[in-house]
Design a protein around this motif. Structure first.
Motif, short mmCIF file in Angstrom:
data_model
loop_
_atom_site.label_atom_id
_atom_site.label_comp_id
_atom_site.label_asym_id
_atom_site.label_seq_id
_atom_site.Cartn_x
_atom_site.Cartn_y
_atom_site.Cartn_z
N GLU A 146 0.80 -1.23 0.00
CA GLU A 146 0.00 0.00 0.00
C GLU A 146 0.83 1.27 0.00
OE1 GLU A 146 -2.83 -0.18 3.13
OE2 GLU A 146 -3.75 -2.04 2.41
N ASP A 206 -0.79 3.25 -7.62
CA ASP A 206 -1.96 2.69 -6.96
C ASP A 206 -1.59 1.49 -6.09
OD1 ASP A 206 -2.01 0.22 -8.49
OD2 ASP A 206 -2.75 1.40 -10.18
N ARG A 207 -2.59 0.94 -5.39
CA ARG A 207 -2.34 -0.10 -4.40
C ARG A 207 -1.81 -1.40 -5.02
NH1 ARG A 207 -7.35 -0.83 -0.50
NH2 ARG A 207 -5.98 -2.55 0.10
N GLN A 208 -2.17 -1.66 -6.27
CA GLN A 208 -1.75 -2.90 -6.91
C GLN A 208 -0.34 -2.82 -7.49
OE1 GLN A 208 -5.61 -3.46 -9.33
NE2 GLN A 208 -4.64 -5.47 -9.33
N GLN A 260 -3.40 -10.00 -5.03
CA GLN A 260 -3.48 -8.55 -5.16
C GLN A 260 -3.17 -8.12 -6.58
OE1 GLN A 260 -4.61 -6.55 -2.97
NE2 GLN A 260 -3.93 -4.51 -3.46
N ASP A 317 -7.33 -4.89 -5.13
CA ASP A 317 -8.09 -4.41 -3.98
C ASP A 317 -8.44 -5.53 -2.99
OD1 ASP A 317 -9.09 -2.29 -2.55
OD2 ASP A 317 -11.11 -2.51 -3.34
#
Length: 205
Positions: free
Chosen positions: A99, A106-108, A179, A184
């Motif tokens: 994260e 982004d988170r990925q 992930q 997400d």
């Protein structure tokens, strides 16, 4: 000419690595050119090549840094008394690296990057060595942590420590794959799942 401070050099290197990581996570290693990296970081070719001679060096640096950071987190945890349980430790480490790892992504992004690193090791011997060193380092750190669990009385000694270590690493690798592929996936899901498994009881025969 004024001497450039080490802080400036470190910040510039970080800028380049973060920009390259965003490009690789977005487009893949092979579809990303050095021109793409230059455009992403907003620097001249000379400024970037001062730190990295090409894409392979960027990939190796990103991979090495990732493994070193994860290993360091595990090693630090193994020194705590009592050591954090696997759900707490894996949750904290994965939350940090999935994260917050790549600035501006982004988170990925980091998960996609790791999957690509794993794939790239099948063709790049030097990167494969980096991966093997990182994996062996994490195995050693987790083995130390399992030993700490046993010394604290929270884990029995009937299974080899290395087997437990490999299993916990596999959990982390599987979560990273989820992930990257599905996106997400909240770290809380992993934490809850591990807590559920850890609560299992076996009736004596």
């Amino acid at each position: 000419m004024a001497r450039v401070s080490q802080e400036h050099l470190d910040a510039r290197r970080r800028q380049i690595l973060d920009g390259a990581a965003r490009c690789f996570a977005r487009n893949g290693f092979h579809a990303t050119s050095m021109q793409d990296v230059l455009a992403e970081v907003g620097l001249s070719a000379g400024a970037v090549y001062r730190y990295f001679r090409g894409k392979d060096e960027l990939i190796a640096a990103i991979a090495t840094e990732a493994f070193a950071g994860i290993r360091s987190a595990f090693e630090e945890a193994s020194r705590a008394t009592p050591p954090p349980t696997p759900d707490v430790l894996l949750g904290a480490v994965l939350r940090l690296f999935l994260e917050e790892r790549i600035e501006g992504a982004d988170r990925q992004a980091f998960a996609r990057l790791i999957i690509q690193v794993w794939t790239e090791t099948l063709r790049d011997e030097e990167l494969a060595k980096t991966l093997a060193e990182g994996y062996n380092g994490m195995r050693a750190a987790w083995t130390d942590l399992v030993t700490a669990y046993r010394e604290s009385g929270i884990l029995s000694a009937d299974v080899p420590a290395d087997h437990v270590a490999r299993t916990l690493i596999a959990v982390a690798q599987g979560f990273i794959a989820q992930q990257a592929l599905f996106g997400d996936v909240a770290v809380e899901i992993l934490e809850d799942g591990l807590r559920g498994l850890m609560s299992m009881t076996v009736d004596p025969v």
